[in-house]
Design a protein around this motif. Sequence first.
Motif, PDB file in Angstrom:
ATOM      1  N   CYS A   1       0.840  -1.204   0.000  1.00  0.00           N
ATOM      2  CA  CYS A   1       0.000   0.000   0.000  1.00  0.00           C
ATOM      3  C   CYS A   1       0.872   1.252   0.000  1.00  0.00           C
ATOM      4  O   CYS A   1       0.481   2.276  -0.565  1.00  0.00           O
ATOM      5  N   LEU A   2       2.065   1.181   0.573  1.00  0.00           N
ATOM      6  CA  LEU A   2       2.969   2.339   0.505  1.00  0.00           C
ATOM      7  C   LEU A   2       3.389   2.605  -0.932  1.00  0.00           C
ATOM      8  O   LEU A   2       3.435   3.748  -1.387  1.00  0.00           O
ATOM      9  N   ALA A   3       3.721   1.542  -1.650  1.00  0.00           N
ATOM     10  CA  ALA A   3       4.126   1.705  -3.053  1.00  0.00           C
ATOM     11  C   ALA A   3       2.980   2.273  -3.869  1.00  0.00           C
ATOM     12  O   ALA A   3       3.152   3.199  -4.663  1.00  0.00           O
ATOM     13  N   LYS A   4       1.815   1.716  -3.664  1.00  0.00           N
ATOM     14  CA  LYS A   4       0.630   2.134  -4.418  1.00  0.00           C
ATOM     15  C   LYS A   4       0.300   3.616  -4.196  1.00  0.00           C
ATOM     16  O   LYS A   4      -0.086   4.331  -5.103  1.00  0.00           O
ATOM     17  N   ALA A   5       0.498   4.057  -2.959  1.00  0.00           N
ATOM     18  CA  ALA A   5       0.088   5.415  -2.605  1.00  0.00           C
ATOM     19  C   ALA A   5       1.242   6.403  -2.663  1.00  0.00           C
ATOM     20  O   ALA A   5       1.142   7.482  -2.095  1.00  0.00           O
ATOM     21  N   HIS A   6       2.328   6.043  -3.318  1.00  0.00           N
ATOM     22  CA  HIS A   6       3.480   6.937  -3.439  1.00  0.00           C
ATOM     23  C   HIS A   6       4.038   7.316  -2.066  1.00  0.00           C
ATOM     24  O   HIS A   6       4.472   8.450  -1.864  1.00  0.00           O
ATOM     25  N   GLY A   7       3.999   6.384  -1.140  1.00  0.00           N
ATOM     26  CA  GLY A   7       4.474   6.676   0.210  1.00  0.00           C
ATOM     27  C   GLY A   7       5.958   6.446   0.387  1.00  0.00           C
ATOM     28  O   GLY A   7       6.461   6.483   1.504  1.00  0.00           O
ATOM     29  N   SER A   8       6.666   6.187  -0.716  1.00  0.00           N
ATOM     30  CA  SER A   8       8.108   5.963  -0.619  1.00  0.00           C
ATOM     31  C   SER A   8       8.788   6.675  -1.775  1.00  0.00           C
ATOM     32  O   SER A   8       8.380   6.529  -2.922  1.00  0.00           O
ATOM     33  N   GLN A   9       9.794   7.459  -1.447  1.00  0.00           N
ATOM     34  CA  GLN A   9      10.538   8.134  -2.527  1.00  0.00           C
ATOM     35  C   GLN A   9      11.986   7.648  -2.524  1.00  0.00           C
ATOM     36  O   GLN A   9      12.315   6.702  -3.211  1.00  0.00           O
ATOM     37  N   CYS A  10      12.852   8.247  -1.720  1.00  0.00           N
ATOM     38  CA  CYS A  10      14.217   7.700  -1.688  1.00  0.00           C
ATOM     39  C   CYS A  10      14.221   6.323  -1.037  1.00  0.00           C
ATOM     40  O   CYS A  10      15.081   5.507  -1.301  1.00  0.00           O
ATOM     41  N   GLY A  11      13.238   6.059  -0.188  1.00  0.00           N
ATOM     42  CA  GLY A  11      13.081   4.736   0.388  1.00  0.00           C
ATOM     43  C   GLY A  11      13.860   4.484   1.665  1.00  0.00           C
ATOM     44  O   GLY A  11      13.718   3.419   2.270  1.00  0.00           O
ATOM     45  N   PHE A  12      14.681   5.452   2.079  1.00  0.00           N
ATOM     46  CA  PHE A  12      15.540   5.176   3.235  1.00  0.00           C
ATOM     47  C   PHE A  12      14.718   4.986   4.506  1.00  0.00           C
ATOM     48  O   PHE A  12      15.051   4.156   5.348  1.00  0.00           O
ATOM     49  N   CYS A  13      13.638   5.739   4.624  1.00  0.00           N
ATOM     50  CA  CYS A  13      12.811   5.653   5.833  1.00  0.00           C
ATOM     51  C   CYS A  13      11.802   4.517   5.752  1.00  0.00           C
ATOM     52  O   CYS A  13      11.180   4.162   6.748  1.00  0.00           O
ATOM     53  N   THR A  14      11.585   3.988   4.541  1.00  0.00           N
ATOM     54  CA  THR A  14      10.430   3.119   4.297  1.00  0.00           C
ATOM     55  C   THR A  14      10.394   1.856   5.159  1.00  0.00           C
ATOM     56  O   THR A  14       9.350   1.534   5.731  1.00  0.00           O
ATOM     57  N   PRO A  15      11.522   1.128   5.284  1.00  0.00           N
ATOM     58  CA  PRO A  15      11.447  -0.071   6.132  1.00  0.00           C
ATOM     59  C   PRO A  15      11.019   0.252   7.559  1.00  0.00           C
ATOM     60  O   PRO A  15      10.274  -0.516   8.179  1.00  0.00           O
ATOM     61  N   GLY A  16      11.447   1.390   8.061  1.00  0.00           N
ATOM     62  CA  GLY A  16      11.063   1.782   9.417  1.00  0.00           C
ATOM     63  C   GLY A  16       9.572   2.052   9.524  1.00  0.00           C
ATOM     64  O   GLY A  16       8.914   1.613  10.478  1.00  0.00           O
ATOM     65  N   PHE A  17       9.025   2.772   8.552  1.00  0.00           N
ATOM     66  CA  PHE A  17       7.580   3.009   8.557  1.00  0.00           C
ATOM     67  C   PHE A  17       6.820   1.689   8.458  1.00  0.00           C
ATOM     68  O   PHE A  17       5.828   1.468   9.154  1.00  0.00           O
ATOM     69  N   VAL A  18       7.276   0.829   7.564  1.00  0.00           N
ATOM     70  CA  VAL A  18       6.605  -0.461   7.384  1.00  0.00           C
ATOM     71  C   VAL A  18       6.597  -1.243   8.696  1.00  0.00           C
ATOM     72  O   VAL A  18       5.560  -1.786   9.114  1.00  0.00           O
ATOM     73  N   MET A  19       7.732  -1.262   9.376  1.00  0.00           N
ATOM     74  CA  MET A  19       7.799  -2.075  10.591  1.00  0.00           C
ATOM     75  C   MET A  19       6.995  -1.465  11.734  1.00  0.00           C
ATOM     76  O   MET A  19       6.422  -2.189  12.554  1.00  0.00           O
ATOM     77  N   SER A  20       6.934  -0.138  11.807  1.00  0.00           N
ATOM     78  CA  SER A  20       6.100   0.479  12.848  1.00  0.00           C
ATOM     79  C   SER A  20       4.633   0.127  12.623  1.00  0.00           C
ATOM     80  O   SER A  20       3.904  -0.220  13.552  1.00  0.00           O
ATOM     81  N   MET A  21       4.212   0.211  11.371  1.00  0.00           N
ATOM     82  CA  MET A  21       2.813  -0.099  11.046  1.00  0.00           C
ATOM     83  C   MET A  21       2.527  -1.582  11.271  1.00  0.00           C
ATOM     84  O   MET A  21       1.484  -1.958  11.805  1.00  0.00           O
ATOM     85  N   TYR A  22       3.462  -2.407  10.855  1.00  0.00           N
ATOM     86  CA  TYR A  22       3.278  -3.852  11.003  1.00  0.00           C
ATOM     87  C   TYR A  22       3.155  -4.234  12.493  1.00  0.00           C
ATOM     88  O   TYR A  22       2.301  -5.033  12.876  1.00  0.00           O
ATOM     89  N   ALA A  23       3.996  -3.636  13.324  1.00  0.00           N
ATOM     90  CA  ALA A  23       3.952  -3.952  14.764  1.00  0.00           C
ATOM     91  C   ALA A  23       2.619  -3.508  15.357  1.00  0.00           C
ATOM     92  O   ALA A  23       2.059  -4.183  16.224  1.00  0.00           O
ATOM     93  N   LEU A  24       2.103  -2.394  14.895  1.00  0.00           N
ATOM     94  CA  LEU A  24       0.795  -1.954  15.395  1.00  0.00           C
ATOM     95  C   LEU A  24      -0.281  -2.967  15.020  1.00  0.00           C
ATOM     96  O   LEU A  24      -1.108  -3.364  15.841  1.00  0.00           O
ATOM     97  N   LEU A  25      -0.254  -3.414  13.769  1.00  0.00           N
ATOM     98  CA  LEU A  25      -1.274  -4.377  13.326  1.00  0.00           C
ATOM     99  C   LEU A  25      -1.178  -5.683  14.093  1.00  0.00           C
ATOM    100  O   LEU A  25      -2.186  -6.276  14.459  1.00  0.00           O
ATOM    101  N   ARG A  26       0.046  -6.126  14.352  1.00  0.00           N
ATOM    102  CA  ARG A  26       0.181  -7.405  15.036  1.00  0.00           C
ATOM    103  C   ARG A  26      -0.126  -7.298  16.517  1.00  0.00           C
ATOM    104  O   ARG A  26      -0.386  -8.315  17.156  1.00  0.00           O
TER     105      ARG A  26
END
Length: 241
Positions: free
Chosen positions: A103-128
Motif C-alpha cells: 500500500c505504501l508503493a501504491k500510494a506513493h508513500g516511498s521516494q528515496c526509500g531510506f525511511c520506508t522499512p522503518g515506517f513499514v515495521m512500525s505499522m506492522y507492529a501496530l497491526l500485530r
Amino acid sequence: EWSDEAVIYVNGVRRVLPDGLAHLTLLQYLRDIGLRGTKLGCGEGGCGACTVMVSCYDRTTKKSLHFAINACLAPLYSVEGMHIITVEGLGDRQRGLHPVQECLAKAHGSQCGFCTPGFVMSMYALLRSSKEPPTEEQIEDCLAGNLCRCTGYRPIIDAFRVFAKTDNLVYTNSSSQNTDGQAICPSTGKPCSCKNEPDANANGSSLSSSVERYSPCSYNEIDGNAYDDKELIFPPELQLR
Ligand code: FES
Ligand code: FES
C-alpha cells in the motif's frame, strides 16, 4: 533440556549468539548478517529508520507481545530469547510484497526509500499487536518516531489508512484523479507519470505492473486465522526458555 546458549530468532530463523558481541547493537548485528533493509539513520533513536519488530513471550498471559523498537538503541544481547522481524521478513518484489509494503508503493508513500522499512515495521507492529483494526489516530501515533525527509508524510498516512477501523476497505484519495481521470501524484499534486516509466529493475518488470496487481486489502484479511497462517509465528522454542 536447559541450554545456556544465547538464542534469538530472526525472521523465523534460529540464531545462536556467540560470546564477545556485547559491543554490538541489534542494528549492527542485523546488518552484519546481511539484513540491510534495516537502515542506520541517526544512530541515536531519533529517526526510526532502524525500526524492527521484537516479539517476546508473556508467560502469565501465555501470549506473545509485539513491539516496534529502534534497533540502533538496543544492545544485541538485550533481545536474547526474542523473535526479531525485519522488513525482509515481510516480503519483497520476488516473493510478493506484504500488504503494508504494497500500500505504501501504491500510494506513493516511498521516494528515496531510506525511511520506508522503518515506517513499514512500525505499522506492522501496530497491526500485530492490536486485536481490533486500529483507529487513524493510533496509526498516526505509531508513526510518531519515524521521520521522512521526502514525502511530507501525507502519502504515508493515506497509504496506511486502508488498515484503519473507519476506512478499512478501499484506498481512495479524492484528489487522486483529475477531471480527465488522470492519476494525480499525492506527493507533488501533479499528474502522475510513474505508470509509464519503466522500473530500473533488471528483471524487466515495472513498478506499474506491481501497482496494477495491487488490490487494496481490508485489515480483516490479514486478521484472524488467515493472518496467523500468513505471518511469521512466535517460535515455540522461545516459549519454553
Ligand atoms: Fe535513527 Fe535508529 S537510526 S532511530
Ligand atoms: Fe526518503 Fe522517506 S522516502 S526519507
